[in-house]
Motif scaffolding. Structure first.
Motif, PDB file in Angstrom:
ATOM      1  N   VAL A   1       1.046  -1.119  -0.044  1.00  0.00           N
ATOM      2  CA  VAL A   1       0.297   0.430  -0.143  1.00  0.00           C
ATOM      3  C   VAL A   1       1.080   1.509  -0.234  1.00  0.00           C
ATOM      4  O   VAL A   1       2.193   1.244   0.297  1.00  0.00           O
ATOM      5  N   ARG A   2      -0.018   2.250  -0.312  1.00  0.00           N
ATOM      6  CA  ARG A   2       1.218   3.860  -0.613  1.00  0.00           C
ATOM      7  C   ARG A   2       1.420   4.079   0.985  1.00  0.00           C
ATOM      8  O   ARG A   2       2.635   4.900   0.861  1.00  0.00           O
ATOM      9  N   THR A   3       1.307   4.001   1.655  1.00  0.00           N
ATOM     10  CA  THR A   3       1.209   4.909   2.764  1.00  0.00           C
ATOM     11  C   THR A   3       1.612   3.392   4.395  1.00  0.00           C
ATOM     12  O   THR A   3       0.368   3.652   4.914  1.00  0.00           O
ATOM     13  N   PRO A   4       2.058   2.880   3.914  1.00  0.00           N
ATOM     14  CA  PRO A   4       2.213   1.277   5.132  1.00  0.00           C
ATOM     15  C   PRO A   4       2.587   2.325   6.221  1.00  0.00           C
ATOM     16  O   PRO A   4       1.945   1.122   7.659  1.00  0.00           O
ATOM     17  N   TRP A   5       3.214   3.394   6.571  1.00  0.00           N
ATOM     18  CA  TRP A   5       3.522   3.317   8.238  1.00  0.00           C
ATOM     19  C   TRP A   5       2.295   3.931   8.964  1.00  0.00           C
ATOM     20  O   TRP A   5       1.727   3.227  10.235  1.00  0.00           O
ATOM     21  N   GLU A   6       0.664   4.561   8.422  1.00  0.00           N
ATOM     22  CA  GLU A   6      -0.661   4.913   8.467  1.00  0.00           C
ATOM     23  C   GLU A   6      -1.160   3.682   9.079  1.00  0.00           C
ATOM     24  O   GLU A   6      -2.384   4.147   9.899  1.00  0.00           O
ATOM     25  N   TYR A   7      -0.423   2.190   8.967  1.00  0.00           N
ATOM     26  CA  TYR A   7      -1.260   0.702   9.021  1.00  0.00           C
ATOM     27  C   TYR A   7      -1.012   0.311   9.576  1.00  0.00           C
ATOM     28  O   TYR A   7      -0.861  -0.898  10.676  1.00  0.00           O
ATOM     29  N   LEU A   8       0.068   0.334  11.152  1.00  0.00           N
ATOM     30  CA  LEU A   8       1.135  -0.206  11.912  1.00  0.00           C
ATOM     31  C   LEU A   8       0.433  -0.832  12.636  1.00  0.00           C
ATOM     32  O   LEU A   8       1.040  -1.879  13.430  1.00  0.00           O
ATOM     33  N   ASP A   9      -0.032   0.432  13.206  1.00  0.00           N
ATOM     34  CA  ASP A   9      -0.637  -0.710  14.802  1.00  0.00           C
ATOM     35  C   ASP A   9      -2.333  -1.530  14.717  1.00  0.00           C
ATOM     36  O   ASP A   9      -1.832  -2.172  15.210  1.00  0.00           O
ATOM     37  N   ASN A  10      -2.753  -1.573  13.030  1.00  0.00           N
ATOM     38  CA  ASN A  10      -3.812  -2.558  13.162  1.00  0.00           C
ATOM     39  C   ASN A  10      -3.227  -3.257  12.202  1.00  0.00           C
ATOM     40  O   ASN A  10      -3.403  -4.887  12.467  1.00  0.00           O
TER      41      ASN A  10
END
Length: 297
Positions: A171-180
Motif C-alpha cells: 500500500v502507498r502509506t504502510p506506516w499509517e497502518y502499523l497499529d492495525n
C-alpha cells in the motif's frame, strides 16, 4: 497429458511462449498454422505437437512462475524475483495463516495461495472493489484460491484477522497502518512491505522504530541473466533491475533487560541515541557530530 480445462505452455522453435487453456474445439491459430486442441490434449508434457504447416510446438506444464507472469493486470504487479524472497521471509507454507493488503491484480495472492497449499490460509484485503474482483478472476483462471479469502475493506478500519503468522502490505502509506497490523498478527510474526521510493522507505522506518518491531531489513533484488554459451559466457545486455524496495520487520516487544545486554559499537550507540532523541526519549549524549570513522565498516 493435459486435461481439458487445464492450462498449458506451448513453445515454438523461435522461443515464443503461449499460455493457453485446453478447451475442446478451440484450436490454436497463428502464423505457423493451426494446432488442433485434440492433439494438445493427447500429448504428454515434454513432447511435441505439430501445426498444419509442420511446425513443432513443445507442450509443457505451467509453473507458478508462468502463472504469475500470465495474470491479467490493471495495477502494477509484484515481480517473481521479489515474490520468491517475500514468501521465504514470511515463511509462507502449509498450515500458515498469511494476511495481505492490497490485493491489486492478485499476482502475489496467487503465489501465496500456491505456496500455502490446502492447509494454509490467505486473507487478502482490497479497498477497491474492481481490483478485488480482478484478483478473484485471476485466481480462478490459475486454478488456485480455494485457500484464499478476499476481503473488500479499507485496512484503516483494521484487518479482518487476528493471530496471523505473517503479514504483507503493498500500500502507498504502510506506516499509517502499523497499529492495525500489530493487532492482526501474533507476537514474533514477520511483516513485509513493498515500496517504490526512498522517501517512502524512510517514512516507514520512522514508523517502525516507534513500534514493537525488531530485525528490520531493507533490500532490493536485482536479476542479471547470463548468455548460456559455454565458450563465450557473458552477461546479457539487459537485466531486471530495481522494481521496488522490500522492507521486513518482526513484531517484537522491546525490553530494557534485552537492551541492557546488547553490545553496541560507537556507531550503534550514536544511532540509538539519535533514535531516542527522535522518539523524545532523550539520548546518552553520543548522538553528536559524525566523522569519517563512522563510515568505516
Amino acid at each position: 497429458m493435459p486435461e481439458y480445462g487445464k492450462l498449458v505452455i506451448l513453445i515454438n522453435p523461435r522461443g515464443k511462449r503461449y499460455l493457453r487453456r485446453v478447451v475442446e474445439g478451440q484450436d490454436m491459430h497463428g502464423n505457423d498454422g493451426i494446432i488442433a486442441m485434440s492433439d494438445i490434449a493427447a500429448a504428454d508434457f515434454g513432447t511435441e505437437v505439430r501445426s498444419t504447416k509442420g511446425v513443432p510446438y513443445r507442450v509443457l506444464e505451467p509453473t507458478i512462475h508462468d502463472l504469475v507472469r500470465g495474470v491479467k493486470r490493471q495495477t502494477q504487479v509484484i515481480y517473481p524475483k521479489d515474490i520468491g524472497y517475500i514468501c521465504m521471509r514470511l515463511g509462507v507454507g502449509p498450515g500458515r495463516t498469511i494476511v495481505e493488503a492490497g490485493s491489486g491484480s492478485g499476482s502475489l495472492t496467487l503465489a501465496l495461495s500456491w505456496f500455502a497449499g490446502p492447509t494454509g490460509r490467505i486473507y487478502t484485503h482490497e479497498a477497491r472493489e474492481e481490483f478485488m474482483k480482478l484478483a478473484r478472476r485471476n485466481l480462478d483462471w490459475a486454478g488456485l484460491g480455494e485457500n484464499v479469502t478476499l476481503i473488500h475493506r479499507d485496512i484503516a478500519e483494521g484487518f479482518d484477522v487476528t493471530g496471523a503468522d505473517a503479514l504483507f502490505l503493498d500500500v502507498r502509506t504502510p506506516w499509517e497502518y502499523l497499529d492495525n497490523a500489530v493487532k492482526a498478527v501474533k507476537s514474533g510474526a514477520m511483516l513485509g512491505f513493498l515500496l517504490p521510493t526512498v522517501a517512502q522507505v524512510s517514512q516507514l522506518l520512522h514508523g517502525l522504530e516507534r513500534g514493537p518491531f525488531d530485525e528490520i531489513e531493507v533490500s532490493e533484488i536485482l536479476v542479471r541473466r547470463w548468455k548460456p554459451v559455454a565458450d563465450r559466457l557473458r552477461p546479457e545486455d539487459r537485466m531486471i533491475a530495481h522494481t521496488g524496495f522490500l522492507v521486513f520487520a518482526r513484531h517484537q516487544e522491546r525490553s530494557a533487560d534485552w537492551d541492557s545486554f546488547r553490545k553496541l559499537g560507537t556507531r550503534e550507540r550514536k544511532q540509538e541515541a539519535a533514535r531516542q532523541e527522535r522518539l523524545g526519549l532523550g539520548g546518552d549524549g553520543e548522538a553528536g557530530g559524525v566523522d569519517d570513522a563512522d563510515f568505516v565498516e
